[in-house]
Design a protein around this motif. Structure first.
Motif, mmCIF file in Angstrom:
data_model
loop_
_atom_site.group_PDB
_atom_site.id
_atom_site.type_symbol
_atom_site.label_atom_id
_atom_site.label_comp_id
_atom_site.label_asym_id
_atom_site.label_seq_id
_atom_site.Cartn_x
_atom_site.Cartn_y
_atom_site.Cartn_z
ATOM 1 N N PRO A 60 -53.078 -7.491 -26.318
ATOM 2 C CA PRO A 60 -54.654 -8.270 -25.705
ATOM 3 C C PRO A 60 -55.081 -9.002 -26.945
ATOM 4 C CG PRO A 60 -54.843 -5.790 -25.356
ATOM 5 C CD PRO A 60 -53.786 -6.142 -26.136
ATOM 6 N N ILE A 61 -54.761 -8.781 -28.107
ATOM 7 C CA ILE A 61 -55.485 -9.215 -29.341
ATOM 8 C C ILE A 61 -55.019 -10.856 -29.495
ATOM 9 C CG2 ILE A 61 -55.636 -9.391 -31.956
ATOM 10 C CD1 ILE A 61 -55.033 -6.673 -31.882
ATOM 11 N N VAL A 62 -53.810 -11.241 -29.070
ATOM 12 C CA VAL A 62 -53.604 -12.605 -29.206
ATOM 13 C C VAL A 62 -53.964 -13.477 -28.205
ATOM 14 C CG1 VAL A 62 -51.635 -14.356 -29.150
ATOM 15 C CG2 VAL A 62 -51.138 -12.284 -30.484
ATOM 16 N N PRO A 63 -54.310 -13.069 -26.963
ATOM 17 C CA PRO A 63 -55.052 -14.060 -26.006
ATOM 18 C C PRO A 63 -56.693 -14.205 -26.245
ATOM 19 C CG PRO A 63 -53.738 -12.366 -24.981
ATOM 20 C CD PRO A 63 -53.628 -12.095 -26.286
ATOM 21 N N ILE A 64 -57.096 -12.872 -26.715
ATOM 22 C CA ILE A 64 -58.429 -12.926 -27.081
ATOM 23 C C ILE A 64 -58.735 -13.938 -28.298
ATOM 24 C CG2 ILE A 64 -60.306 -11.550 -28.228
ATOM 25 C CD1 ILE A 64 -58.898 -9.186 -26.591
ATOM 26 N N VAL A 65 -57.811 -13.828 -29.423
ATOM 27 C CA VAL A 65 -57.920 -14.743 -30.585
ATOM 28 C C VAL A 65 -57.851 -16.324 -30.024
ATOM 29 C CG1 VAL A 65 -56.407 -15.676 -32.697
ATOM 30 C CG2 VAL A 65 -57.060 -13.158 -32.223
ATOM 31 N N SER A 66 -56.770 -16.429 -29.185
ATOM 32 C CA SER A 66 -56.651 -17.928 -28.561
ATOM 33 C C SER A 66 -57.701 -18.351 -27.975
ATOM 34 C CB SER A 66 -55.166 -17.879 -27.618
ATOM 35 O OG SER A 66 -55.914 -17.266 -26.393
ATOM 36 N N VAL A 67 -58.648 -17.594 -27.383
ATOM 37 C CA VAL A 67 -59.837 -18.123 -26.514
ATOM 38 C C VAL A 67 -60.964 -18.397 -27.635
ATOM 39 C CG1 VAL A 67 -61.431 -17.438 -25.021
ATOM 40 C CG2 VAL A 67 -59.470 -16.930 -24.466
ATOM 41 N N ILE A 68 -61.053 -17.466 -28.710
ATOM 42 C CA ILE A 68 -62.161 -17.372 -29.596
ATOM 43 C C ILE A 68 -61.637 -18.851 -30.696
ATOM 44 C CG2 ILE A 68 -62.990 -16.421 -31.788
ATOM 45 C CD1 ILE A 68 -62.778 -13.753 -30.349
ATOM 46 N N VAL A 69 -60.547 -18.951 -30.882
ATOM 47 C CA VAL A 69 -60.100 -20.074 -31.851
ATOM 48 C C VAL A 69 -60.636 -21.472 -31.196
ATOM 49 C CG1 VAL A 69 -57.962 -21.528 -32.852
ATOM 50 C CG2 VAL A 69 -58.621 -19.018 -33.102
ATOM 51 N N PHE A 70 -60.073 -21.597 -29.760
ATOM 52 C CA PHE A 70 -60.210 -22.793 -28.952
ATOM 53 C C PHE A 70 -61.912 -23.077 -28.822
ATOM 54 C CE2 PHE A 70 -61.064 -25.162 -25.414
ATOM 55 C CZ PHE A 70 -60.078 -26.339 -25.388
ATOM 56 N N LEU A 71 -62.723 -21.992 -28.761
ATOM 57 C CA LEU A 71 -64.029 -22.408 -28.516
ATOM 58 C C LEU A 71 -64.621 -22.607 -29.950
ATOM 59 C CD1 LEU A 71 -65.150 -19.372 -26.041
ATOM 60 C CD2 LEU A 71 -64.896 -21.900 -25.582
ATOM 61 N N LEU A 72 -64.176 -21.998 -30.984
ATOM 62 C CA LEU A 72 -64.770 -22.355 -32.222
ATOM 63 C C LEU A 72 -64.562 -23.460 -32.644
ATOM 64 C CD1 LEU A 72 -64.000 -18.949 -34.525
ATOM 65 C CD2 LEU A 72 -66.165 -20.234 -33.819
ATOM 66 N N VAL A 73 -63.123 -24.005 -32.485
ATOM 67 C CA VAL A 73 -62.760 -25.430 -32.927
ATOM 68 C C VAL A 73 -63.565 -26.570 -32.304
ATOM 69 C CG1 VAL A 73 -60.793 -27.071 -32.597
ATOM 70 C CG2 VAL A 73 -60.541 -24.790 -33.561
ATOM 71 N N HIS A 74 -63.743 -26.176 -30.802
ATOM 72 C CA HIS A 74 -64.606 -27.207 -30.053
ATOM 73 C C HIS A 74 -65.947 -26.956 -30.234
ATOM 74 C CE1 HIS A 74 -60.582 -27.650 -28.491
ATOM 75 N NE2 HIS A 74 -60.829 -28.846 -27.987
ATOM 76 N N ALA A 75 -66.583 -25.863 -30.617
ATOM 77 C CA ALA A 75 -68.032 -25.659 -30.568
ATOM 78 C C ALA A 75 -68.583 -26.613 -31.596
ATOM 79 C CB ALA A 75 -68.456 -24.286 -30.591
ATOM 80 N N GLY A 76 -67.970 -26.827 -32.826
ATOM 81 C CA GLY A 76 -68.790 -27.774 -33.742
ATOM 82 C C GLY A 76 -69.132 -29.183 -33.498
ATOM 83 N N GLY A 77 -68.625 -29.518 -32.139
ATOM 84 C CA GLY A 77 -68.920 -31.043 -31.747
ATOM 85 C C GLY A 77 -68.132 -31.983 -32.275
ATOM 86 N N SER A 78 -67.103 -31.620 -33.253
ATOM 87 C CA SER A 78 -66.341 -32.567 -33.836
ATOM 88 C C SER A 78 -65.434 -33.490 -32.839
ATOM 89 C CB SER A 78 -65.226 -31.943 -34.759
ATOM 90 O OG SER A 78 -66.094 -31.026 -35.692
ATOM 91 N N ASP A 79 -65.273 -34.729 -33.461
ATOM 92 C CA ASP A 79 -64.549 -35.638 -32.461
ATOM 93 C C ASP A 79 -63.557 -36.384 -33.386
ATOM 94 O OD1 ASP A 79 -63.645 -37.663 -30.937
ATOM 95 O OD2 ASP A 79 -65.398 -38.422 -30.841
ATOM 96 N N PRO A 80 -62.197 -35.612 -33.079
ATOM 97 C CA PRO A 80 -61.254 -36.173 -34.008
ATOM 98 C C PRO A 80 -60.824 -37.900 -33.732
ATOM 99 C CG PRO A 80 -60.251 -34.494 -32.672
ATOM 100 C CD PRO A 80 -61.989 -34.690 -32.451
ATOM 101 N N SER A 81 -61.239 -38.050 -32.604
ATOM 102 C CA SER A 81 -61.007 -39.544 -32.255
ATOM 103 C C SER A 81 -61.789 -40.338 -32.991
ATOM 104 C CB SER A 81 -61.238 -39.893 -30.824
ATOM 105 O OG SER A 81 -62.411 -39.460 -30.542
#
Lengths: 529, 313
Positions: free
Chosen positions: B14-35
């Motif tokens: 279960p670690i990998v799916p949990i990590v994937s959710v956390i990583v996705f949220l962390l990456v997007h949580a900062g409000g960064s805008d690559p565009s």
């Protein structure tokens, strides 16, 4: 087989074998390895204003016109052109034999699609677009541009050398729309991008275009022949500047485009290395205000900062040698055609009491103001600290917001007050040719919401600019440029904080290095050992 | 033993799916805008909005996650925003250099660090022990960039024996490949040799104090037999754990060394991706690294269970 025939056969075989075996050696001698400032954020030159993208794009693509070393516009992809007597109709014919890397000829339809994309991306382009009545293909090789009113900068815009540059692309590669980055990097230029041999983020490999039929005239900066000097050009991005310097010393690379000032002394004393400017005019340091929010929404507060901007404290931060920095209080790059000093005595007059008085008159209430500091751009990091100190000297309560450049760009886009995450001032640099005239000056664009971050707004300045663009005589343009400067220094959307020359370093085996604004790599020849 | 293996495998899954959710949220949580970064310094808001739409960054976060996760289930890690290439291609392009570097460092650390640690443990308090421990402390404390610059100065610039920078694939030249790796491996190796030597010294000296070792010695076992047959066998479990975690850590964390030697590896890829806010690369790489990490830990756990069956019971 007679003896003579046998000897001839053996000799031929030996020569053939030698050629096959030695081929990689010769190929190796013709690889020009260039270290560029940073990894290009994209390879689509319409998608970024980063100068490093232009290094790549100049090798792959061509514009219709290009500047020579004297600053004159010369035809490039265009073979010849005519202008009607009323200066309203331009007729262009494309260069014979101009083909894209996929073997297809460059056609008028490609040009029109590319220009339309450029017009929608670039502010100079959009200014030209406003005056275009029609842009039509006459046939595959010729097209006409009809204006609604005379505009003296048509060819200047088509030859624009600062990003966004109006390169010509195959229409199909840009058909997906202006917001969609190009993924097939096919141009008509002297080098072909080799994605298989490239490793994005580390090295871009470009091979000489064997089918390239360039102009007959010799290369003159960006004008004339673009025939390649080396068989292969590699553009390397190295995160550590000391590594790049060591690699140049060891002969593993041939050219460093932007030399860290800390390394100038080391490389200057290294045998076989030449240190000098690639663009002798280089750039200017800018202090840019947010004109939308308090306190710099008031011109008095902005002028107060200008008064204590001591340029001699700024340019030593971005140069290694005293001779590479100088004061320049014109809004136009010093030593350029429109340089003048009307109204510039306000900059750095160091009248601290008068500046404090202006700050008070502007209604500044002591609220902390935010100066953005890019920590991953070493020179600008120091410039931001000096700016903050000069602001404090006249009573501003300053907070320095340190972040990486990417974060800074995102914060800089916010128009809200500093208390809600906005900003008040950032520091940056502009290249010399971005500050050459009222038309192309990015920081002096006063067109409100559509101007550069800081969003200054001034109809008077914009009207003067418009008159400048319609003026036909040099004297009239010079007068209007002086008027423009007087107005800009009155409303002060930014403060020029000193001019500097960036240095490059290269192996003394390199020849034919063009120097000047937007200097390209394609003509550089590497001598064999 | 079977229960032990099953428990370990099931707890790792279960670690990998949990990590994937956390990583996705962390990456997007900062409000960064690559565009905004991709569009450049002077881009207009319309251009940025068009780019954001093209990259689907204007979609609700949940929808973005659903699309990413669905692709992931089909083995598609997505494409880089900036390089416009599939993540898996970028990883395959770069994993070779990182893997070669990591294997080289681990090999050096085990081959030199473990014997060094064992020797010092066997001669605790002696002049040899003090000297080697001091050297190990130095190797542990020196900043990597200092070691790198010193090695480059001596072996590349002064003596001209080795290249200053760069990586040559073994497919292009075996000799070039080895030459390009020597200095970076030595740079990192110094640190990890010291680490392995210190851990081995501490572990082996602790084991040597145990009663069963004293009994073996009393029965006339030679120092060599005590070291190899008893002490190192028991010390193998913690050393294996260290080797596994070090190797997995090296795969994802060679940023400084790869930068100093201009090696196009995974460390540089992820550091550039973070600076550019290239979300798909960050998400993909963290996920791949976490899979590596979990797998290595699993294998190490199982190996430890094999070496020391008491832990597996």
């Amino acid at each position: 087989m007679r003896n003579g025939s046998l000897r001839a056969f053996l000799t031929s075989a030996a020569v053939g074998f030698f050629c096959v075996v030695a081929a990689p050696v010769f190929a190796e001698q013709n690889v020009l390895r260039v270290v560029i400032e940073s990894d290009p954020p994209t390879l689509d030159p319409t998608q970024s204003t980063s100068a490093v993208v232009t290094y790549f794009a100049d090798l792959v693509y061509e514009p219709l016109f290009a500047y020579d070393s004297k600053g004159s516009v010369q035809p490039q992809l265009v073979q010849n052109y005519t202008v009607s007597e009323d200066h309203l109709k331009y007729t262009f014919t494309l260069r014979d034999g101009a083909t894209f890397h996929d073997g297809k000829p460059v056609k008028s339809a490609d040009v029109i699609a590319s220009l339309e994309r450029f017009f929608s991306k670039d502010s100079s382009g959009s200014e030209l677009k406003k005056r275009i009545k029609a842009l039509q293909a006459s046939d595959d090789k010729s097209f006409t541009l009809t204006l609604s009113e005379p505009y003296g900068f048509v060819l200047d815009v088509l030859a624009k050398r600062t990003p966004t540059i109006p390169y010509i692309y195959p229409a199909w590669t840009i058909a997906a729309g202006t917001g969609v980055p190009i993924s097939d990097h096919i141009g008509s230029g002297p080098y072909i991008y080799d994605p298989q041999a490239s490793r994005p983020g580390s090295v871009l490999t470009l091979r000489r275009n064997p089918q390239y039929a360039g102009r007959a005239e010799p290369q003159d900066l960006l004008a004339g022949s673009r025939k390649g000097g080396s068989d292969v050009i590699e553009l390397h991005s190295m995160p550590d500047s000391q590594t790049a310097a060591n690699a140049l010393t060891a002969g593993e690379v041939d050219f460093i485009s932007d030399l860290d000032p800390d390394l100038v002394e080391q490389l200057q004393t290294t045998p076989g290395i030449v240190v000098g400017p690639f663009d002798p005019r280089s750039g200017t340091i800018l202090l840019r205000f947010n004109s939308l929010t308090r306190p710099f929404n008031d011109a008095r507060a902005r002028r107060a900062v200008a008064m204590v901007t001591d340029q001699s404290q700024y340019f030593p931060l971005v140069t290694a040698r005293p001779e590479d920095g100088k004061e320049c209080k014109s809004i136009f790059t010093c030593d350029s055609p429109y340089t003048n000093f009307v109204g510039s005595d306000v900059i750095g007059n160091m009248n601290v009491d008068a500046a404090k008085k202006l700050v008070k008159e502007s209604g500044y209430d002591g609220t902390p103001i935010v100066v953005l500091q890019p920590t991953d751009v070493p020179n600008l990091k120091a410039v931001a600290l000096v700016a903050a100190q000069q602001l404090r000297s006249i009573g501003f309560n300053v907070e320095v917001a340190a972040s990486d450049w990417a974060t800074l760009i995102q914060r800089r886009a916010l128009k809200v007050p500093q208390s809600e995450g906005g900003w008040n001032l950032f520091v940056t640099t502009a290249t010399a040719d971005q500050l050459d005239s009222p038309s192309n000056s990015l920081p002096a664009n006063m067109n409100c919401e559509t101007s550069w971050a800081g969003w200054p707004c001034d109809k008077v300045a914009e009207d003067i600019k418009s008159a400048f663009e319609k003026a036909t005589s040099v004297d009239e343009r010079k007068k209007l440029a002086a008027d423009f400067q007087a107005r800009i220094l009155e409303v002060m959307p930014y403060v020029p904080a000193g001019q500097f020359v960036s240095l490059s370093a290269w192996s003394d085996k390199l020849q034919n290095i063009a120097k000047g604004p937007g200097a390209p790599f394609y003509g550089i020849v590497k001598k064999a050992d | 033993m079977m229960n032990f293996v099953l428990t370990r495998v099931l707890s790792a899954l279960p670690i990998v799916p949990i990590v994937s959710v956390i990583v996705f949220l962390l990456v997007h949580a900062g409000g960064s805008d690559p565009s905004r970064i991709l569009a450049g310094d002077t881009a207009r808001e319309e251009a940025i909005a068009a780019l954001r739409h093209h990259l689907a960054l204007d979609q609700p976060l949940f929808r973005q996650f659903a699309v990413w996760f669905e692709r992931l289930l089909h083995g598609d890690f997505g494409s880089s925003i900036f390089y416009q290439r599939p993540i898996i291609d970028l990883v395959l392009d770069r994993v070779g250099a990182t893997l070669a570097l990591a294997v080289g460092v681990i090999f050096l650390a085990v081959a030199v660090g473990v014997p060094l640690g064992a020797v010092t443990a066997m001669s605790l308090g002696s002049r040899l022990d003090k000297s080697l421990t001091a050297i190990a402390s130095l190797g542990f404390s020196l900043p990597i960039f200092l070691v790198a610059y010193a090695l480059v100065y001596i072996f590349a610039l002064r003596l001209g024996w080795l290249p200053v920078q760069g990586y040559i694939s073994p497919a292009d030249s075996i000799a070039g490949f080895l030459r390009s790796l020597i200095l970076p491996v030595m740079t990192l190796g110094l640190f990890y040799i010291s680490l392995f030597a210190r851990v081995t010294r501490a572990t082996v000296s602790e084991i040597l104090r145990q009663d069963y070792i004293k009994t073996a010695a009393a029965k006339g076992a030679t120092p060599g037999r005590i070291l190899f047959a008893h002490a190192l066998r028991v010390a193998a479990a913690p050393l294996l754990t260290l080797t596994g975690t070090t190797f997995a850590g090296l795969l994802g964390g060679l940023v400084v060394t790869e930068s100093l030697y201009n090696i196009p590896g995974l460390g540089r890829l992820v550091s550039e991706a973070i600076l550019k806010r290239d979300f798909p690369i960050i998400q993909g790489l963290v996920l791949i690294t976490s899979v590596f990490y979990v797998s290595f830990n699993l294998v190490i756990d199982l190996l430890c269970g094999f070496f020391d069956p008491r832990g597996a019971r």
